[in-house]
Scaffold this motif. Structure first.
Motif, PDB file in Angstrom:
ATOM      1  N   ALA A   1      -3.707  17.544  14.350  1.00  0.00           N
ATOM      2  CA  ALA A   1      -4.846  16.332  13.931  1.00  0.00           C
ATOM      3  C   ALA A   1      -5.453  16.673  12.534  1.00  0.00           C
ATOM      4  O   ALA A   1      -4.743  15.098  12.282  1.00  0.00           O
ATOM      5  CB  ALA A   1      -6.354  17.040  14.335  1.00  0.00           C
ATOM      6  N   VAL A   2      -5.098  17.362  11.328  1.00  0.00           N
ATOM      7  CA  VAL A   2      -4.787  17.374   9.718  1.00  0.00           C
ATOM      8  C   VAL A   2      -3.265  16.165   9.368  1.00  0.00           C
ATOM      9  O   VAL A   2      -3.727  14.721   8.531  1.00  0.00           O
ATOM     10  CB  VAL A   2      -4.841  18.100   8.910  1.00  0.00           C
ATOM     11  N   TRP A   3      -2.494  16.395  10.333  1.00  0.00           N
ATOM     12  CA  TRP A   3      -1.211  15.609   9.261  1.00  0.00           C
ATOM     13  C   TRP A   3      -1.557  14.371  10.677  1.00  0.00           C
ATOM     14  O   TRP A   3      -1.162  13.233   9.587  1.00  0.00           O
ATOM     15  CB  TRP A   3       0.109  15.929  10.306  1.00  0.00           C
ATOM     16  N   SER A   4      -1.857  14.280  11.419  1.00  0.00           N
ATOM     17  CA  SER A   4      -2.076  12.440  11.806  1.00  0.00           C
ATOM     18  C   SER A   4      -2.993  11.866  11.126  1.00  0.00           C
ATOM     19  O   SER A   4      -2.404  10.694  11.251  1.00  0.00           O
ATOM     20  CB  SER A   4      -2.649  12.712  13.706  1.00  0.00           C
ATOM     21  N   LEU A   5      -4.577  12.162  10.637  1.00  0.00           N
ATOM     22  CA  LEU A   5      -5.525  11.418   9.654  1.00  0.00           C
ATOM     23  C   LEU A   5      -4.605  11.164   8.414  1.00  0.00           C
ATOM     24  O   LEU A   5      -4.520  10.350   8.451  1.00  0.00           O
ATOM     25  CB  LEU A   5      -6.206  12.613   9.661  1.00  0.00           C
ATOM     26  N   THR A   6      -3.607  12.184   8.329  1.00  0.00           N
ATOM     27  CA  THR A   6      -3.298  11.820   6.750  1.00  0.00           C
ATOM     28  C   THR A   6      -2.519  10.446   6.656  1.00  0.00           C
ATOM     29  O   THR A   6      -2.227   9.680   6.068  1.00  0.00           O
ATOM     30  CB  THR A   6      -2.950  13.173   6.280  1.00  0.00           C
ATOM     31  N   HIS A   7      -0.935  10.323   7.706  1.00  0.00           N
ATOM     32  CA  HIS A   7      -0.833  10.181   7.548  1.00  0.00           C
ATOM     33  C   HIS A   7      -0.962   8.808   8.082  1.00  0.00           C
ATOM     34  O   HIS A   7      -0.503   7.917   7.482  1.00  0.00           O
ATOM     35  CB  HIS A   7       1.028  10.504   9.100  1.00  0.00           C
ATOM     36  N   GLY A   8      -1.736   8.639   9.140  1.00  0.00           N
ATOM     37  CA  GLY A   8      -2.155   7.156  10.259  1.00  0.00           C
ATOM     38  C   GLY A   8      -2.898   7.183   8.668  1.00  0.00           C
ATOM     39  O   GLY A   8      -2.821   5.464   8.659  1.00  0.00           O
ATOM     40  N   TYR A   9      -3.865   7.452   7.383  1.00  0.00           N
ATOM     41  CA  TYR A   9      -4.439   6.388   6.950  1.00  0.00           C
ATOM     42  C   TYR A   9      -3.667   6.376   5.638  1.00  0.00           C
ATOM     43  O   TYR A   9      -4.031   5.028   4.878  1.00  0.00           O
ATOM     44  CB  TYR A   9      -5.177   8.241   6.159  1.00  0.00           C
ATOM     45  N   ALA A  10      -2.282   7.353   5.326  1.00  0.00           N
ATOM     46  CA  ALA A  10      -1.463   6.214   4.811  1.00  0.00           C
ATOM     47  C   ALA A  10      -0.947   5.474   5.000  1.00  0.00           C
ATOM     48  O   ALA A  10      -1.081   4.268   3.589  1.00  0.00           O
ATOM     49  CB  ALA A  10      -0.889   7.255   4.521  1.00  0.00           C
ATOM     50  N   LEU A  11      -0.696   4.743   6.432  1.00  0.00           N
ATOM     51  CA  LEU A  11       0.128   3.470   6.896  1.00  0.00           C
ATOM     52  C   LEU A  11      -1.492   2.699   6.668  1.00  0.00           C
ATOM     53  O   LEU A  11      -0.591   1.070   6.246  1.00  0.00           O
ATOM     54  CB  LEU A  11       0.498   3.988   8.117  1.00  0.00           C
ATOM     55  N   LEU A  12      -2.363   3.316   7.219  1.00  0.00           N
ATOM     56  CA  LEU A  12      -3.017   1.423   6.448  1.00  0.00           C
ATOM     57  C   LEU A  12      -3.706   1.069   5.468  1.00  0.00           C
ATOM     58  O   LEU A  12      -3.922   0.260   4.914  1.00  0.00           O
ATOM     59  CB  LEU A  12      -4.498   2.605   7.590  1.00  0.00           C
ATOM     60  N   ARG A  13      -3.240   2.305   4.763  1.00  0.00           N
ATOM     61  CA  ARG A  13      -3.224   1.724   3.144  1.00  0.00           C
ATOM     62  C   ARG A  13      -2.429   0.751   2.497  1.00  0.00           C
ATOM     63  O   ARG A  13      -2.424   0.184   2.304  1.00  0.00           O
ATOM     64  CB  ARG A  13      -3.129   3.114   2.096  1.00  0.00           C
ATOM     65  N   LEU A  14      -0.883   1.407   3.061  1.00  0.00           N
ATOM     66  CA  LEU A  14       0.292   0.684   3.022  1.00  0.00           C
ATOM     67  C   LEU A  14       0.133  -0.935   3.579  1.00  0.00           C
ATOM     68  O   LEU A  14       0.582  -1.566   2.676  1.00  0.00           O
ATOM     69  CB  LEU A  14       0.896   1.443   3.963  1.00  0.00           C
ATOM     70  N   ASP A  15      -0.975  -1.020   4.694  1.00  0.00           N
ATOM     71  CA  ASP A  15      -0.581  -2.227   5.857  1.00  0.00           C
ATOM     72  C   ASP A  15      -1.467  -3.320   4.826  1.00  0.00           C
ATOM     73  O   ASP A  15      -1.949  -4.366   5.387  1.00  0.00           O
ATOM     74  CB  ASP A  15      -0.768  -1.749   6.583  1.00  0.00           C
ATOM     75  N   ARG A  16      -2.429  -2.488   3.621  1.00  0.00           N
ATOM     76  CA  ARG A  16      -2.912  -3.193   3.227  1.00  0.00           C
ATOM     77  C   ARG A  16      -4.010  -4.364   3.861  1.00  0.00           C
ATOM     78  O   ARG A  16      -4.166  -4.841   3.945  1.00  0.00           O
ATOM     79  CB  ARG A  16      -2.726  -3.784   1.707  1.00  0.00           C
ATOM     80  N   LEU A  17      -4.991  -3.943   5.020  1.00  0.00           N
ATOM     81  CA  LEU A  17      -6.087  -4.292   5.734  1.00  0.00           C
ATOM     82  C   LEU A  17      -6.761  -5.186   4.609  1.00  0.00           C
ATOM     83  O   LEU A  17      -7.580  -4.405   3.604  1.00  0.00           O
ATOM     84  CB  LEU A  17      -6.737  -3.448   6.867  1.00  0.00           C
ATOM     85  N   GLY A  18      -6.968  -6.452   4.686  1.00  0.00           N
ATOM     86  CA  GLY A  18      -7.777  -6.748   4.671  1.00  0.00           C
ATOM     87  C   GLY A  18      -9.288  -7.029   4.064  1.00  0.00           C
ATOM     88  O   GLY A  18     -10.040  -6.172   4.995  1.00  0.00           O
ATOM     89  N   PRO A  19     -10.364  -7.725   3.694  1.00  0.00           N
ATOM     90  CA  PRO A  19     -11.960  -7.308   3.814  1.00  0.00           C
ATOM     91  C   PRO A  19     -12.277  -8.152   5.140  1.00  0.00           C
ATOM     92  O   PRO A  19     -13.192  -7.895   5.622  1.00  0.00           O
ATOM     93  CB  PRO A  19     -12.929  -8.191   2.611  1.00  0.00           C
ATOM     94  N   ASP A  20     -11.316  -8.849   5.433  1.00  0.00           N
ATOM     95  CA  ASP A  20     -11.913  -9.355   6.980  1.00  0.00           C
ATOM     96  C   ASP A  20     -11.412  -8.675   8.203  1.00  0.00           C
ATOM     97  O   ASP A  20     -11.734  -8.990   9.781  1.00  0.00           O
ATOM     98  CB  ASP A  20     -11.175 -10.839   7.184  1.00  0.00           C
ATOM     99  N   ALA A  21     -10.814  -7.044   8.009  1.00  0.00           N
ATOM    100  CA  ALA A  21      -9.939  -6.686   8.689  1.00  0.00           C
ATOM    101  C   ALA A  21     -11.445  -6.072   9.602  1.00  0.00           C
ATOM    102  O   ALA A  21     -12.744  -5.376   8.781  1.00  0.00           O
ATOM    103  CB  ALA A  21      -9.275  -5.483   8.756  1.00  0.00           C
ATOM    104  N   PRO A  22     -10.974  -6.331  10.956  1.00  0.00           N
ATOM    105  CA  PRO A  22     -12.001  -5.379  12.242  1.00  0.00           C
ATOM    106  C   PRO A  22     -12.974  -4.551  11.805  1.00  0.00           C
ATOM    107  O   PRO A  22     -13.520  -3.826  12.084  1.00  0.00           O
ATOM    108  CB  PRO A  22     -11.752  -5.343  13.415  1.00  0.00           C
ATOM    109  N   PHE A  23     -11.936  -3.521  10.663  1.00  0.00           N
ATOM    110  CA  PHE A  23     -12.570  -1.407  10.249  1.00  0.00           C
ATOM    111  C   PHE A  23     -11.368  -1.604   8.993  1.00  0.00           C
ATOM    112  O   PHE A  23     -10.558  -1.885   8.374  1.00  0.00           O
ATOM    113  CB  PHE A  23     -11.410  -0.770  11.169  1.00  0.00           C
ATOM    114  N   THR A  24     -12.331  -0.747   8.146  1.00  0.00           N
ATOM    115  CA  THR A  24     -12.260  -0.358   6.917  1.00  0.00           C
ATOM    116  C   THR A  24     -12.304   1.120   7.154  1.00  0.00           C
ATOM    117  O   THR A  24     -13.317   1.636   7.208  1.00  0.00           O
ATOM    118  CB  THR A  24     -12.785  -0.918   5.508  1.00  0.00           C
ATOM    119  N   PRO A  25     -11.079   1.938   6.397  1.00  0.00           N
ATOM    120  CA  PRO A  25     -11.360   2.934   7.039  1.00  0.00           C
ATOM    121  C   PRO A  25     -12.082   3.595   5.852  1.00  0.00           C
ATOM    122  O   PRO A  25     -12.470   3.302   4.522  1.00  0.00           O
ATOM    123  CB  PRO A  25      -9.677   3.785   6.994  1.00  0.00           C
TER     124      PRO A  25
END
Length: 186
Positions: free
Chosen positions: A149-173
């Motif tokens: 769970a911790v690895w999934s959270l951290t790796h997923g969070y890293a990928l979300l940051r790398l994908d640089r979701l913009g301010p109009d994204a449906p979800f901001t972590p």
């Protein structure tokens, strides 16, 4: 860069270093590009790697070594509090992904067809995470779930940051620390 007919030193390592520089520069990773940066003939990589995939495996191996070292340093330097240590470790994980985005992506892509050596160094990285999760687990079964769970959270969070979701994204972590605290809550 002028090409030399004789390379002094470890050509295999020079090609890996050249590949790392290509990734850091944002240029595509090619055998020809690595050879050119290393200052050797375009045929030289064929003597050391089984094509581009072999070079990628070697670069991923080096990337996991650097990643492992960053994680170990962060964990060791953190305060002597289990949550602070785990948070520091995972912040180092996120920082590595931010600093070395193309390498980070290549490292995890290379695991799909990983050699035993690559799997071993990637497993060392995961083992560091497991040691830092141990204080939060009730038993061995709980530990395996928690680590995942911790690895999934951290790796997923890293990928979300790398994908640089913009301010109009449906979800901001939310902030990472808040998510980690929520995950570890009894």
């Amino acid at each position: 860069m002028p090409r030399s007919s004789h390379h002094h030193g470890n050509l295999q390592q020079a090609l890996i270093d050249a590949g790392l520089r290509l990734l850091d520069s944002g240029k595509p990773l090619t055998l020809r590009g690595a050879a050119q940066l290393a200052g050797v003939s375009h045929a030289a990589p064929a003597h050391h790697f089984d094509g581009l995939d072999g070079l990628k495996q070697a670069i991923a191996h080096r990337g996991f070594q650097l990643f492992r070292d960053d994680l170990a340093v962060a964990g060791a330097a953190a305060p002597d509090d289990p949550f602070a240590r785990l948070l520091a470790l995972n912040r180092a994980y996120l920082a590595f992904a931010d600093r070395h985005e193309p390498l980070f992506r290549l490292m995890f892509e290379a695991l799909r067809t990983a050699s035993p050596d690559l799997l071993a160094v990637a497993t060392e990285c995961y083992a560091i995470l497991c040691r830092h999760c141990a204080p939060f687990a009730r038993d061995a079964r709980d530990a395996a779930r928690l680590e995942g769970a911790v690895w999934s959270l951290t790796h997923g969070y890293a990928l979300l940051r790398l994908d640089r979701l913009g301010p109009d994204a449906p979800f901001t972590p939310p902030p990472y620390e808040a998510l980690l605290r929520l995950l570890l809550r009894p």
